[in-house]
Design an enzyme around this catalytic site. Structure first.
Site, PDB file in Angstrom:
ATOM      1  N   LYS A 122       2.756 -15.460   2.413  1.00 33.58           N
ATOM      2  CA  LYS A 122       2.923 -16.012   1.185  1.00 33.58           C
ATOM      3  C   LYS A 122       4.596 -16.212   1.186  1.00 33.58           C
ATOM      4  CE  LYS A 122       1.542 -17.563  -2.738  1.00 33.58           C
ATOM      5  NZ  LYS A 122       0.541 -18.829  -2.869  1.00 33.58           N
ATOM      6  N   ASP A 161     -12.910  -8.976   4.090  1.00 29.25           N
ATOM      7  CA  ASP A 161     -14.051  -8.838   3.404  1.00 29.25           C
ATOM      8  C   ASP A 161     -14.904 -10.431   2.900  1.00 29.25           C
ATOM      9  OD1 ASP A 161     -13.752  -6.097   2.818  1.00 29.25           O
ATOM     10  OD2 ASP A 161     -14.760  -6.249   1.090  1.00 29.25           O
ATOM     11  N   ASP A 177      -3.283 -18.154   0.373  1.00 28.13           N
ATOM     12  CA  ASP A 177      -4.442 -18.921  -0.317  1.00 28.13           C
ATOM     13  C   ASP A 177      -5.029 -20.086   0.236  1.00 28.13           C
ATOM     14  OD1 ASP A 177      -1.884 -20.348  -0.520  1.00 28.13           O
ATOM     15  OD2 ASP A 177      -1.957 -20.770  -2.686  1.00 28.13           O
ATOM     16  N   ASP A 217      -6.803  -7.067   4.081  1.00 27.24           N
ATOM     17  CA  ASP A 217      -7.854  -6.394   3.390  1.00 27.24           C
ATOM     18  C   ASP A 217      -8.912  -7.263   2.544  1.00 27.24           C
ATOM     19  OD1 ASP A 217      -9.260  -4.198   2.107  1.00 27.24           O
ATOM     20  OD2 ASP A 217      -8.479  -4.430   0.426  1.00 27.24           O
ATOM     21  N   TYR A 273       0.697  -1.061   0.132  1.00 27.73           N
ATOM     22  CA  TYR A 273      -0.189   0.089   0.077  1.00 27.73           C
ATOM     23  C   TYR A 273       0.709   1.126   0.135  1.00 27.73           C
ATOM     24  CZ  TYR A 273      -4.678  -1.888   1.054  1.00 27.73           C
ATOM     25  OH  TYR A 273      -5.736  -2.409   0.890  1.00 27.73           O
TER      26      TYR A 273
HETATM   27  C1  IPM Z   1     -10.643  -0.999   3.749  1.00 26.47           C
HETATM   28  C2  IPM Z   1     -10.822  -0.360   2.572  1.00 26.47           C
HETATM   29  C3  IPM Z   1      -9.492   0.624   2.269  1.00 26.47           C
HETATM   30  C4  IPM Z   1      -8.327  -0.219   2.325  1.00 26.47           C
HETATM   31  C5  IPM Z   1      -9.468   1.574   0.837  1.00 26.47           C
HETATM   32  C6  IPM Z   1     -10.841   2.368   0.811  1.00 26.47           C
HETATM   33  C7  IPM Z   1      -8.248   2.335   0.883  1.00 26.47           C
HETATM   34  O1  IPM Z   1     -11.105  -1.116   1.289  1.00 26.47           O
HETATM   35  O2  IPM Z   1     -10.484  -0.199   4.867  1.00 26.47           O
HETATM   36  O3  IPM Z   1     -10.542  -2.251   3.873  1.00 26.47           O
HETATM   37  O4  IPM Z   1      -7.972  -0.983   1.247  1.00 26.47           O
HETATM   38  O5  IPM Z   1      -7.710  -0.421   3.342  1.00 26.47           O
HETATM   39 MN    MN Z   2     -11.232  -3.009   2.480  1.00 31.67          MN
END
Ligand code: IPM
Ligand code: MN
Ligand code: NAD
Length: 356
Positions: free
Chosen positions: A189, A249, A221, A245, A138
């Protein structure tokens, strides 16, 4: 306590409003709190040409806690880097050195049917994803889109971790596990990437200081697969910025919706930034359908960490659990036999139970 409220774009303002309602209710009861709002993200760019105005950064620096909503939007995706909404959030995390991002994944009994996974896979689940938040691909250089010697365009990013960055997140992971079930799974990884080879080596080394905590390692993975196969094997998952990240999700569906996942981003002290894991959801913004529980549960994390009021945090979490047990659902978690309500109504239901 000073709280900076940065609600941002899309559904950010709608869901953050519900978190603020919870804080206002507690303030009426006597909680000493001052809230101040500021623009961040696309709305700040529209108003003054920059997604993270000086005044917003100053407010965040002066605050004891930050309640963040979401930022982004398709209309900003072609702006130069540095001026895009997401860059404001990344800068804020880095400027305040909020390197430890806690993303609790806790299955709610009333919501088992909302998960796309089978009951026996998710029932009783309680895991913590600890995501390193201020380093990795990042932030590292070189980065950019360039032309090579033959004139072809090349996209470049750099995955990079220093030993001290790995060491400090490792200590947070082991200390966190000591307050839970004494298990850390480090996700990397290391089979392909040197950065991650160092990650695994340092995790193992720090682990020697915590002989009472069991340390295991998984490649990312395999971790992605294990999260949906048998997630209850995990206690604390510690991982790098990019992998965290993505995995968080994915893990949101174990609970039932990304609209349920709160997070706390923490540095050395009590200050923290508290925000839903989800984004600004432009597809549903402005319709009073977004789930505000991730924002409300982020307020609970704020009460626990920055306010040092675990009693109030538990009350907020209980109010959420009772609202769900009473059958109220936003569109993302509605199942047969439950009652669909909007964003505002969901906030009101939680506040009513909090104050009852
Ligand atoms: C999160 C988001 C952020 C990230 C983006 C919006 C920069 O996806 O907080 O999970 O990738 O960290
Ligand atoms: Mn995110
Ligand atoms: P997203 O999280 O905004 O949306 C993904 C899906 O989940 C969408 O279908 C959305 O409707 C749904 N969703 C998200 N939050 C919800 C909620 N509270 N209730 C019900 N449904 C919800 O991710 P995306 O679509 O990949 O990104 C949209 C924009 O948000 C992009 O500009 C992205 O950069 C930005 N983003 C911002 C943050 C942040 O501010 N922390 C996080 C992720 C993405």
């Amino acid at each position: 306590m000073k709280v900076a409220v940065l609600s941002g774009d899309g559904i950010g303002p709608e869901v953050t409003r519900q978190g603020v309602k919870v804080l206002e209710a507690l303030a009426r009861e006597g909680l000493a709190i001052e809230m101040e709002t500021a623009l961040i993200g696309g709305c700040a760019y529209d108003a003054g040409g920059h997604p993270l105005p000086e005044a917003t950064l100053a407010l965040a620096r002066a605050a004891d806690a930050i309640l963040f909503g979401a930022e982004g939007g398709f209309e900003y995706e072609t702006l130069p880097r540095g001026l895009r909404p997401g860059d404001a959030l990344l800068t804020l995390r880095q400027e305040l050195d909020l390197f430890a991002n806690f993303r609790p994944i806790v299955s709610v009994p009333a919501l088992i049917e909302a998960s796309t996974l089978k009951r026996e896979v998710v029932e009783g689940l309680d895991l913590m994803i600890l995501r390193e938040l201020t380093s990795d691909i990042y932030f590292a250089s070189p980065r950019g889109i360039e032309r090579d010697g033959r004139g072809e365009r090349v996209g470049v990013n750099t995955m990079r971790y220093t030993e001290s960055e790995i060491r400090r997140i490792a200590h947070v992971a082991f200390a966190t596990a000591r307050g839970r079930r004494h298990k850390v799974c480090s996700v990397d990884k290391a089979n392909v990437l040197e950065t991650m080879e160092l990650w695994r080596e340092v995790m193992t080394d720090v682990g020697r200081d915590y002989p009472d905590v069991e340390l295991t390692h998984l490649y990312v993975d395999a971790a992605a697969m294990s999260l949906v196969r048998y997630p209850k094997q995990f206690d604390v998952i510690v991982t790098a910025n990019l992998f965290g990240d993505i995995l968080s999700d994915e893990a949101s569906m174990l609970v039932g919706s990304i609209g349920m996942l709160p997070s706390a981003s923490i540095g050395a002290g009590r200050r923290g930034l508290f925000e839903p894991v989800h984004g600004c959801a432009p597809d549903i913004a402005g319709q009073d359908v977004a789930n505000p529980l991730a924002s409300i549960l982020s307020v609970a994390l704020m009460l626990r960490h920055s306010f040092r009021r675990p009693d109030l945090a538990v009350r907020v979490e209980d109010a959420v659990a009772r609202t769900l047990a009473d059958g109220y659902r936003t569109a993302d978690i509605v199942t047969p036999g439950t009652q669909r309500i909007g964003t505002e109504a969901m906030g009101d239901c939680v506040v009513a139970r909090l104050m009852a």
